[in-house]
Design an enzyme around this catalytic site. Structure first.
Site, PDB file in Angstrom:
ATOM      1  N   LYS A 166       3.336   6.809  -2.882  1.00 45.55           N
ATOM      2  CA  LYS A 166       2.009   7.423  -2.843  1.00 45.55           C
ATOM      3  C   LYS A 166       1.761   8.411  -3.988  1.00 45.55           C
ATOM      4  O   LYS A 166       0.599   8.662  -4.349  1.00 45.55           O
ATOM      5  CB  LYS A 166       1.807   8.128  -1.500  1.00 45.55           C
ATOM      6  CG  LYS A 166       1.625   7.185  -0.320  1.00 45.55           C
ATOM      7  CD  LYS A 166       0.273   6.481  -0.380  1.00 45.55           C
ATOM      8  CE  LYS A 166      -0.027   5.747   0.906  1.00 45.55           C
ATOM      9  NZ  LYS A 166      -1.376   5.155   0.915  1.00 45.55           N
ATOM     10  N   SER A 214       8.884   1.040   0.685  1.00 45.10           N
ATOM     11  CA  SER A 214       7.783   1.910   0.281  1.00 45.10           C
ATOM     12  C   SER A 214       7.970   3.379   0.594  1.00 45.10           C
ATOM     13  O   SER A 214       7.263   4.218   0.022  1.00 45.10           O
ATOM     14  CB  SER A 214       6.485   1.424   0.945  1.00 45.10           C
ATOM     15  OG  SER A 214       6.616   1.464   2.361  1.00 45.10           O
TER      16      SER A 214
END
Length: 415
Positions: A52, A309
């Site tokens: 992110k 992720s």
């Protein structure tokens, strides 16, 4: 498409101000297990332990370049986007106001404070992300700040596409298959957009948590739809509605390319990666690895990249993860036993247990019955077949019981 290629490459270069490329690691364990050449793109090893940061940094950099006077950014996030925004705020020396659900794990709240320092204020609002998002947008409009969306923003998508830039450079060739987790769709949109031009023969699979399949719903409807209910366990990817901008770039996908991962099965993958590989993954971070068994025949002999992720896992949740994994794999069962209220009845049941069966829970639910009592029992064993054999012996002996392991309503109140 050409614009995204150039933009993603510029984004990757700019990101070197704050961190080196995340590793692309060959995984011997998974490669041997599935007969494939399997690599992990370790976004869980970024400075904020998720990808992110890429989108947050890129979007903030571009806003600042276009409007240097903008010194206040607002976001809403369940954790990972918040940490990326906080990190970027401190790097650029701007003010950040971050809205997070009250239910956000303390580990993510604490790390957000650490990354943002004095530049960031955290506001815990709402039990669900949608409530935090509404509060953030209202505040942003009143404060004249810039709202930095977690996924529904072309600049954020551009930043996430830098994953693909690094991956191709590191591998030195195009992989046969890339497996990507999907929440709001920003990562999937960025990576597939870049790869469509730079590695057009590479195939993709996309993985959503079963309790938050917003891409699957959108593909079925032909447009983004809001799911009536979302299971929040996979908090990094449990999104009720995929972003409009990401879906515009993903609407061409075939439904069979999108796979669903049951939340309890993800727990098995998390524990395996932790115990075997020493890799700490949050539930969303384990999605791409979790579906490998379902793709065994399709990936045999091929080069596969799984994107891990995120690794923002609160270890206070480990007992829950273990419990869910055991129940899914069948090595732990809960049942309500109707036990006669007579001497020796309990001994009769205990004699049913095998050498590897342990009692993990034993609780009388109704102690006032004159002839029979209901007992909540949890049995843990070394393999699922042992408990199946126990139930067979109980059936043969005439015991009356009800397996409530997968009964969500009863399990919620009793377990």
């Amino acid at each position: 498409m050409t614009d995204l290629v150039e933009q993603a490459q510029r984004a990757a270069t700019a990101l070197r101000e704050v961190f080196d490329p995340t590793p692309l690691q060959h995984n011997d364990h998974l490669s041997a297990r599935f007969g494939a050449d399997i690599w992990l793109k370790r976004e869980d090893l970024s400075p904020v332990r998720s990808y992110k940061l890429r989108g947050a940094f890129t979007a903030m950099r571009k806003v600042r370049a276009a409007n240097p006077a903008q010194g206040h950014f607002v976001c809403a996030s369940a954790g990972n986007h918040a940490q990326g925004v906080a990190f970027a705020c401190r790097h650029f020396g701007v003010r950040g106001t971050i809205f997070m659900p009250v239910t956000t794990p303390q580990q993510k709240i604490g790390k957000t404070r650490t990354f943002g320092g004095d530049q960031v204020e955290i506001r815990l609002v709402g039990d669900y992300f949608d409530q935090s998002l509404a509060a953030a947008k209202t505040f942003c409009a009143e404060a004249g700040a810039h709202f930095l969306a977690p996924f529904d923003d072309p600049d954020v998508i551009e930043g996430q596409a830098s994953v693909a830039v690094e991956m191709l450079d590191q591998l030195g060739r195009a992989p046969d298959l890339v497996i990507l987790p999907v929440g709001g769709g920003g990562l999937a949109a960025g990576v597939t957009g870049y790869m469509a031009r730079m590695a057009p023969d590479t195939d993709f699979r996309f993985v959503e948590p079963a309790g938050g399949a917003s891409l699957t719903a959108a593909l079925g409807a032909g447009a983004p739809v809001t799911l009536p209910q979302v299971v929040s366990f996979v908090d990094g990817a449990a999104v009720a509605r995929i972003g409009d901008e990401p879906f515009a770039r993903l609407k061409h996908l075939r439904p069979e390319q999108v796979l669903l991962a049951p939340e309890d099965r993800i727990c098995i993958t998390m524990l395996e990666m932790l115990n075997v590989e020493g890799i700490v993954l949050e539930p969303a971070g384990a999605l791409s690895v979790d579906v490998l068994p379902t793709l065994r025949e399709q990936i045999a002999g091929k080069t596969v990249v799984c994107l891990t992720s995120g690794g923002n896992f609160d270890f206070e949740r480990l007992p829950e993860v273990k419990e869910r994994a055991q129940r899914y794999s069948g090595v732990k069962k809960y049942f309500i036993l109707r036990l006669p209220q007579r001497p020796g009845a309990l001994r009769d049941f205990l004699q049913m247990l095998g050498p590897h069966d342990d009692i993990a829970r034993f609780e009388y639910l109704k102690k006032s019955a004159r002839n029979f009592g209901s007992v909540l029992i949890g049995i843990e064993s070394t393999e699922a077949g042992n408990i199946e054999s126990l139930f067979a012996r109980m059936d043969a002996a005439g015991f009356t019981y009800r397996d409530i392991t997968t009964d969500e309503t009863l399990a919620e109140f009793l377990i």
